[in-house]
Scaffold this motif. Structure first.
Motif, PDB file in Angstrom:
ATOM      1  N   UNK A  40      29.017  79.653 -18.410  1.00 43.61           N
ATOM      2  CA  UNK A  40      28.061  78.558 -18.582  1.00 43.61           C
ATOM      3  C   UNK A  40      27.458  78.223 -17.228  1.00 43.61           C
ATOM      4  N   UNK A  41      26.259  77.666 -17.273  1.00 43.64           N
ATOM      5  CA  UNK A  41      25.600  77.202 -16.047  1.00 43.64           C
ATOM      6  C   UNK A  41      24.792  75.962 -16.405  1.00 43.64           C
ATOM      7  N   UNK A  42      24.771  75.015 -15.498  1.00 45.71           N
ATOM      8  CA  UNK A  42      24.054  73.769 -15.728  1.00 45.71           C
ATOM      9  C   UNK A  42      23.291  73.395 -14.466  1.00 45.71           C
ATOM     10  N   UNK A  43      22.142  72.760 -14.671  1.00 42.86           N
ATOM     11  CA  UNK A  43      21.351  72.284 -13.549  1.00 42.86           C
ATOM     12  C   UNK A  43      20.921  70.865 -13.850  1.00 42.86           C
ATOM     13  N   UNK A  44      20.967  70.016 -12.824  1.00 43.55           N
ATOM     14  CA  UNK A  44      20.566  68.627 -12.964  1.00 43.55           C
ATOM     15  C   UNK A  44      19.530  68.289 -11.906  1.00 43.55           C
ATOM     16  N   UNK A  47      18.282  69.564  -7.737  1.00 46.43           N
ATOM     17  CA  UNK A  47      18.832  70.921  -7.580  1.00 46.43           C
ATOM     18  C   UNK A  47      20.353  70.939  -7.655  1.00 46.43           C
ATOM     19  N   UNK A  48      20.948  69.988  -8.383  1.00 43.75           N
ATOM     20  CA  UNK A  48      22.397  69.994  -8.609  1.00 43.75           C
ATOM     21  C   UNK A  48      22.706  71.132  -9.574  1.00 43.75           C
ATOM     22  N   UNK A  49      23.588  72.054  -9.151  1.00 40.95           N
ATOM     23  CA  UNK A  49      23.870  73.242  -9.965  1.00 40.95           C
ATOM     24  C   UNK A  49      25.364  73.511 -10.054  1.00 40.95           C
ATOM     25  N   UNK A  50      25.761  74.074 -11.182  1.00 40.24           N
ATOM     26  CA  UNK A  50      27.134  74.524 -11.382  1.00 40.24           C
ATOM     27  C   UNK A  50      27.080  75.797 -12.218  1.00 40.24           C
ATOM     28  N   UNK A  51      27.957  76.713 -11.908  1.00 34.40           N
ATOM     29  CA  UNK A  51      28.124  77.927 -12.688  1.00 34.40           C
ATOM     30  C   UNK A  51      29.624  78.071 -12.956  1.00 34.40           C
ATOM     31  N   UNK A  52      29.988  78.255 -14.204  1.00 29.15           N
ATOM     32  CA  UNK A  52      31.391  78.409 -14.574  1.00 29.15           C
ATOM     33  C   UNK A  52      31.628  79.888 -14.845  1.00 29.15           C
ATOM     34  N   UNK A  53      32.475  80.495 -14.015  1.00 30.89           N
ATOM     35  CA  UNK A  53      32.728  81.928 -14.081  1.00 30.89           C
ATOM     36  C   UNK A  53      34.095  82.184 -14.702  1.00 30.89           C
ATOM     37  N   UNK A  54      34.157  83.149 -15.589  1.00 31.82           N
ATOM     38  CA  UNK A  54      35.402  83.489 -16.269  1.00 31.82           C
ATOM     39  C   UNK A  54      36.239  84.399 -15.383  1.00 31.82           C
ATOM     40  N   UNK A  55      37.394  83.907 -14.957  1.00 32.26           N
ATOM     41  CA  UNK A  55      38.290  84.683 -14.100  1.00 32.26           C
ATOM     42  C   UNK A  55      39.498  85.189 -14.880  1.00 32.26           C
ATOM     43  N   UNK A  56      39.405  85.231 -16.200  1.00 37.57           N
ATOM     44  CA  UNK A  56      40.524  85.738 -16.990  1.00 37.57           C
ATOM     45  C   UNK A  56      41.648  84.730 -17.076  1.00 37.57           C
TER      46      UNK A  56
END
Length: 158
Positions: A40-44, A47-56
């Protein structure tokens, strides 16, 4: 519950949240070079940004100072760990190390076979994280048969 059956875990996910000044470079490193899938990725605003990366599969590894020093000696040959170090299990530590160094990580120590039968490399990576890449060289069933391995419960009830 059997002796080796884990208790029901009320925690569904471990999420390590890391602030980085160069978001795009860190995203390219962890998503594109290391290969963590973006869930998932979100922007507010602003330029507030987050990316959720799957690390298993996630675990929390707690070590005391003596064990941290031992791990540093085995993997690096000298004290090198910050308070938090992130470890990723990879299928091939040599290849993953080469890929991440080419993507901008600084090599702290090359892949080394450890006493716990894994091949570990140490890197300084984007977002101020120190990484251990580890490739398991034996199964958990094989490892638990060796001296010094098991669970805290095994040692106290042993």
């Amino acid at each position: 519950m059997t002796p080796h059956e884990p208790p029901t875990n009320p925690v569904a996910q471990l999420r390590l949240v890391v602030e980085t000044e160069d978001f795009d470079a860190a995203l390219a490193f962890y998503r594109d070079a290391l290969g963590l899938a973006e869930k998932a990725a979100f922007q507010n605003e602003g330029d507030a940004r987050v990316s959720i990366l799957d690390a298993g599969h996630a675990t929390l590894e707690l070590v005391n100072p003596a064990q941290r020093a031992f791990i540093d000696q085995v993997e690096v040959g000298r004290p090198a760990s910050p308070t938090i170090r992130v470890a990723f299990q990879v299928p091939d530590a040599e290849t993953a190390t080469r890929t991440l160094v080419e993507a901008g990580a600084d090599l702290v120590a090359p892949p080394t076979v450890t006493p716990w039968r894994s091949r570990n490399a140490r890197l300084n990576a984007p977002a101020g994280l120190q990484l251990t890449l580890f490739e398991e060289l034996e199964t958990e069933e094989e490892r638990i048969q060796r001296m010094g391995f098991g669970t805290t419960e095994d040692r106290t009830n042993g």
